[in-house]
Scaffold this motif. Structure first.
Motif: not given
Length: 473
Positions: A357-362
């Motif tokens: 999720a964090l990678l998608v967010n960034a």
């Protein structure tokens, strides 16, 4: 097979109430009290087919902890089956989107195999539920549980997150498969009004759009150094390289450890100062990643395209992802060297949902334009997620995407999802100085805040259960 999915999350109720304001917060608490009253001490169950990956799993990871804070007892069960089960349900899902898919049948033999695969899950769920409970079943993978649950719990509701705007022969075959299984549900819940088939319109039907969580790792605000670290991990930071050892990043959603390396296919990568165009979705024919690739490389003169999807082997309920990823990779390999340099194919690891999720967010936050060129779509949470981040989204005018974007106001719609030149022209125009990306992005953020946050789910569920109670008096 059936498993109970435990959910742990940081408290979000106080933050949500600050975000939505006192009037909506009061409605939220009253709705939760109404649900508690309806349950009479029972449990609100949600049942789907995967604990990670896909919008339903992401919503439930937010919804159940919120219910816990609101004092509503809830549980999340996940059904699974054998390879034949997932082949049939993939074929069925594609049919509901209006396509023939692999061309295989959806007849009595397939329904028998589908029900046979679900029987262990049905038997176990029946043992766990109580007569006071309310069960919400999500999508076609769970419809076969209805006959086992009806009459054993207070009510059963089936929720459909997929569909097609105009009926097709394939979609009708899909509904032929499902309709009899749904005879005993207390209500049908659709994400998009246009997706309710004619044969079900005389039933109790509710329209309930999905929501995003603004407080999880996929949507929280991120500091610039965290964005850069994630971009480097995905091969998209012109000045950086992936971390060689696990990297602990602080976020408003808690600490997240980057320890898995995405699979990146690139031939030069994102260059300094180059606009970033992104589509985040499954590797699926209906998401048309290869079409986005062609549209950008042929019709957008500037910019680097990142096609971002999950590890194709990591989504148990979608057995075709590997095929469509390979198809997209084949399209990439056939590009000229100059075109290949402008495209990255990125498969994100799925072992840790928070890391994913964090990678998608960034990646979304770093993007100048986010594309969702679906050929058909249920709702498309990636659209709302990017809008929440104040990104300019260009989406196909299909399904729930039309319910999220007002063309030219808070994003842009592609009238014909097969029009590659048209997509390229819209993206090129957005990247030009003629488009006020900041203003459109701000309007997009406000739209999501007003209509697609978790409190709407709770209040709509309370209304559904209240209507059911009135109907039984």
């Amino acid at each position: 097979m059936l498993t109970i999915n435990p959910v742990r999350s940081r408290p979000v109720l106080a933050s949500l109430e600050r975000l939505i304001g006192p009037q909506r917060a009061d409605r939220l608490r009253r709705a939760a009290a109404e649900i508690q009253d309806r349950l009479h001490g029972g449990t609100l169950w949600h049942v789907n087919s995967t604990p990670t990956g896909g919008g339903v799993a992401e919503m439930l990871r937010t919804l159940l902890p919120l219910y816990d804070e609101l004092g509503v007892r809830s549980r999340w069960a996940v059904v699974s089956g054998d390879d034949a089960f997932f082949r049939i349900t993939k074929r069925l899902g594609v049919a509901l989107y209006g396509s023939d898919g692999d061309g295989g049948p959806l007849g009595p033999a397939e329904r028998e195999a589908y029900l046979r695969a679900l029987k262990p899950a049905a038997d176990r769920l029946v043992q766990k539920v109580d007569s006071r409970d309310v069960v919400i079943l999500h999508d076609h993978q769970t419809a076969g549980l209805v006959p086992s649950l009806a009459g054993r719990v207070a009510s059963v509701h089936w929720r459909c997150h997929v569909g097609v705007d105009e009926p097709t022969d394939a979609a009708e075959r899909g509904w032929d498969f499902l309709t009899e299984l749904l005879d005993e549900v207390d209500s049908l819940i659709f994400s998009v009004a246009d997706h309710v088939p004619a044969r079900l319109r005389d039933r109790t039907v509710l329209i309930q759009p999905p929501f995003i969580s603004p407080f999880d790792a996929k949507n929280v605000d991120l500091p610039a150094d965290t964005v850069r670290a994630c971009l480097a991990q995905c091969g998209l930071d012109p000045a950086g390289a992936p971390a060689r050892s696990p990297l602990l990043l602080e976020t408003a959603a808690g600490d997240v450890r980057l320890q898995s390396t995405p699979s990146v296919i690139s031939d030069g990568g994102h260059q300094l100062g180059e606009p970033l165009i992104t589509q985040v979705s499954r590797w699926d024919r209906l998401k048309d990643m290869a079409g986005v690739l062609t549209a950008v490389t042929d019709h957008v003169p500037v910019g680097h395209l990142a096609l971002v999807g999950p590890d194709p082997a990591a989504i148990a309920d979608d057995v075709e992802q590997g095929f469509w990823y390979a198809d997209c990779l084949d399209h990439w390999r056939k590009l000229s060297p100059a075109q290949r340099r402008r495209v990255s194919l990125i498969c994100l690891p799925m072992a840790d949902p928070t890391e994913n999720a964090l990678l998608v967010n960034a990646v979304q936050r770093a993007s100048d334009v986010v594309v969702q060129k679906s050929l058909a779509e249920g709702f498309g949470l990636t659209v709302s997620e990017a809008m929440w981040k104040s990104r300019v989204v260009v989406g196909s005018a299909v399904g729930g995407i039309r319910a999220q974007i007002t063309d030219g106001v808070d994003g842009f719609l592609l009238t014909d999802p097969a029009d590659l030149r048209g997509l390229g022209q819209i993206v090129a125009a957005v990247l030009s100085d003629a488009t006020d990306r900041q203003e459109i992005g701000e309007r997009a953020h406000r739209r999501v805040r007003d209509d697609f946050l978790p409190d709407r789910e709770v209040t709509t569920t309370a209304s559904m259960l209240a209507s059911e109670r009135m109907a039984t008096r």
